[in-house]
Scaffold this motif. Sequence first.
Motif, PDB file in Angstrom:
ATOM      1  N   ILE A 116      30.336  36.263  42.336  1.00 39.75           N
ATOM      2  CA  ILE A 116      28.925  36.437  42.680  1.00 39.75           C
ATOM      3  C   ILE A 116      29.127  37.273  44.054  1.00 39.75           C
ATOM      4  N   LEU A 117      29.377  38.609  43.708  1.00 35.97           N
ATOM      5  CA  LEU A 117      29.915  39.581  44.714  1.00 35.97           C
ATOM      6  C   LEU A 117      29.338  40.970  44.191  1.00 35.97           C
ATOM      7  N   ASP A 118      29.097  41.981  45.129  1.00 44.99           N
ATOM      8  CA  ASP A 118      28.799  43.179  45.093  1.00 44.99           C
ATOM      9  C   ASP A 118      30.037  43.819  44.983  1.00 44.99           C
ATOM     10  N   PRO A 119      30.741  44.254  43.711  1.00 44.37           N
ATOM     11  CA  PRO A 119      32.203  44.824  43.816  1.00 44.37           C
ATOM     12  C   PRO A 119      32.227  46.016  44.399  1.00 44.37           C
ATOM     13  N   GLU A 120      31.274  47.016  44.213  1.00 47.14           N
ATOM     14  CA  GLU A 120      31.285  48.134  45.093  1.00 47.14           C
ATOM     15  C   GLU A 120      31.466  47.643  46.776  1.00 47.14           C
ATOM     16  N   LYS A 121      30.813  46.715  47.341  1.00 40.59           N
ATOM     17  CA  LYS A 121      30.907  46.499  48.641  1.00 40.59           C
ATOM     18  C   LYS A 121      32.396  45.785  48.763  1.00 40.59           C
ATOM     19  N   VAL A 122      32.594  45.071  48.169  1.00 43.79           N
ATOM     20  CA  VAL A 122      34.127  44.508  48.045  1.00 43.79           C
ATOM     21  C   VAL A 122      35.148  45.706  48.058  1.00 43.79           C
ATOM     22  N   LYS A 123      34.897  46.815  47.411  1.00 41.43           N
ATOM     23  CA  LYS A 123      35.850  47.818  47.185  1.00 41.43           C
ATOM     24  C   LYS A 123      35.747  48.688  48.563  1.00 41.43           C
ATOM     25  N   SER A 124      34.641  48.722  49.028  1.00 41.85           N
ATOM     26  CA  SER A 124      34.625  49.442  50.210  1.00 41.85           C
ATOM     27  C   SER A 124      35.174  48.804  51.734  1.00 41.85           C
ATOM     28  N   ILE A 125      35.201  47.383  51.628  1.00 41.94           N
ATOM     29  CA  ILE A 125      35.839  46.503  52.660  1.00 41.94           C
ATOM     30  C   ILE A 125      37.235  46.455  52.428  1.00 41.94           C
ATOM     31  N   LEU A 126      37.692  46.585  51.257  1.00 41.12           N
ATOM     32  CA  LEU A 126      39.056  46.596  50.866  1.00 41.12           C
ATOM     33  C   LEU A 126      39.695  47.994  50.852  1.00 41.12           C
ATOM     34  N   ALA A 156      39.537  50.174  48.665  1.00 39.67           N
ATOM     35  CA  ALA A 156      40.087  50.566  47.310  1.00 39.67           C
ATOM     36  C   ALA A 156      39.852  51.783  46.760  1.00 39.67           C
ATOM     37  N   PRO A 157      40.879  52.449  46.152  1.00 40.43           N
ATOM     38  CA  PRO A 157      40.574  53.715  45.552  1.00 40.43           C
ATOM     39  C   PRO A 157      39.029  53.739  44.766  1.00 40.43           C
ATOM     40  N   PRO A 158      38.139  55.011  44.777  1.00 38.93           N
ATOM     41  CA  PRO A 158      37.201  54.917  44.168  1.00 38.93           C
ATOM     42  C   PRO A 158      37.199  54.644  42.659  1.00 38.93           C
ATOM     43  N   ALA A 159      38.550  55.032  41.902  1.00 36.30           N
ATOM     44  CA  ALA A 159      38.408  54.816  40.321  1.00 36.30           C
ATOM     45  C   ALA A 159      38.692  53.383  40.061  1.00 36.30           C
ATOM     46  N   ASN A 160      39.312  52.524  40.958  1.00 31.66           N
ATOM     47  CA  ASN A 160      39.671  51.221  40.884  1.00 31.66           C
ATOM     48  C   ASN A 160      38.306  50.203  40.598  1.00 31.66           C
ATOM     49  N   LYS A 161      38.539  49.283  39.689  1.00 30.61           N
ATOM     50  CA  LYS A 161      37.297  48.435  39.231  1.00 30.61           C
ATOM     51  C   LYS A 161      37.749  47.013  39.850  1.00 30.61           C
ATOM     52  N   LEU A 162      36.866  46.116  40.509  1.00 35.41           N
ATOM     53  CA  LEU A 162      37.170  44.945  40.840  1.00 35.41           C
ATOM     54  C   LEU A 162      36.885  43.871  39.695  1.00 35.41           C
ATOM     55  N   VAL A 163      38.057  43.417  39.282  1.00 35.31           N
ATOM     56  CA  VAL A 163      38.028  42.658  38.040  1.00 35.31           C
ATOM     57  C   VAL A 163      37.802  41.132  38.220  1.00 35.31           C
ATOM     58  N   ALA A 164      38.447  40.773  39.335  1.00 39.69           N
ATOM     59  CA  ALA A 164      38.593  39.365  39.961  1.00 39.69           C
ATOM     60  C   ALA A 164      38.727  39.133  41.676  1.00 39.69           C
ATOM     61  N   TYR A 165      37.951  38.220  41.937  1.00 36.62           N
ATOM     62  CA  TYR A 165      38.262  38.277  43.608  1.00 36.62           C
ATOM     63  C   TYR A 165      38.554  36.338  43.396  1.00 36.62           C
ATOM     64  N   LEU A 166      39.893  36.110  43.831  1.00 36.61           N
ATOM     65  CA  LEU A 166      40.211  34.775  43.784  1.00 36.61           C
ATOM     66  C   LEU A 166      40.826  34.183  44.958  1.00 36.61           C
ATOM     67  N   CYS A 167      39.998  32.774  45.223  1.00 42.21           N
ATOM     68  CA  CYS A 167      40.310  32.053  46.257  1.00 42.21           C
ATOM     69  C   CYS A 167      41.580  31.054  45.990  1.00 42.21           C
ATOM     70  N   VAL A 168      42.674  31.132  46.843  1.00 45.09           N
ATOM     71  CA  VAL A 168      43.791  30.388  46.408  1.00 45.09           C
ATOM     72  C   VAL A 168      44.261  29.535  47.500  1.00 45.09           C
ATOM     73  N   GLY A 169      44.640  28.199  47.259  1.00 41.28           N
ATOM     74  CA  GLY A 169      45.100  27.401  48.286  1.00 41.28           C
ATOM     75  C   GLY A 169      45.408  26.030  47.776  1.00 41.28           C
ATOM     76  N   HIS A 170      45.980  25.139  48.581  1.00 42.08           N
ATOM     77  CA  HIS A 170      46.298  23.515  48.246  1.00 42.08           C
ATOM     78  C   HIS A 170      44.847  22.821  48.155  1.00 42.08           C
ATOM     79  N   VAL A 171      44.726  21.928  47.383  1.00 41.51           N
ATOM     80  CA  VAL A 171      43.565  21.046  47.425  1.00 41.51           C
ATOM     81  C   VAL A 171      43.649  19.821  47.324  1.00 41.51           C
ATOM     82  N   ASP A 172      42.647  19.128  47.695  1.00 36.51           N
ATOM     83  CA  ASP A 172      42.599  17.566  48.117  1.00 36.51           C
ATOM     84  C   ASP A 172      42.917  16.982  46.821  1.00 36.51           C
TER      85      ASP A 172
END
Length: 212
Positions: free
Chosen positions: A156-166, A168-184
């Motif tokens: 649930i993200l705007d991929p173009e805004k994510v690309k701008s924040i990061l 990213a090269p214009p041709a690249n396409k955001l496929v996944a945004y992953l949150c990673v960590g230890h869990v309870d």
Amino acid sequence: MRKFTDAEAGLLEELILNRRDVRGNRFIAAPVEDDIISKLISVALNAPSVGFSQPWEFVIIKDATIKAKIKETFCEENEKAAGVFKDEKQQEYIRLKLEGIIEAPVNIAVFYKPAVGPVLGQTSMGEVGLYSVICAVQNMWLMARALNIGIGWVSILDPEKVKSILKAPPANKLVAYLCVGHVDQFSDKPELEILEWEKRKQKDAVLFFDSY
């Protein structure tokens, strides 16, 4: 080439059945070790890809300011998404915790980098390049579970805004945004199944032979 035992095959099946999409209410503050991140990237690099094109690139994100900007676009898109659902379903949606961008110590943005020239096996179905990147994500998810590390996929993200924040090269396409960590803890079933958002499809409802 090595052959695997029935016990090893059973362990893989167990990992698949116990993989979970982890939300922010499950992550704990413990840092994720660099060697774990390295291992996740390593298994991603060994995913199958059409024409051995390996069309993936990864951005590792730990900076709190960057994560906060990503969270902003999630909040914008999540508000829009809530309006798609009606009545009780909308209220259920609003109550759901659908990401762990801030809570997870590490975020990983996974991009598809299109090839400059033709790719073997991709000439008829251009989308298989994207599918290759998804295979890499699945490898990461299963390895993370084997290491008792949680991963949550935020879509649930705007991929173009994510690309701008990061940046990213214009041709690249955001496929996944992953949150990673230890869990309870890892839940016994997927959270949305527990909440009865959807019911699990049974094999006889999706399996056909020779034709539909």
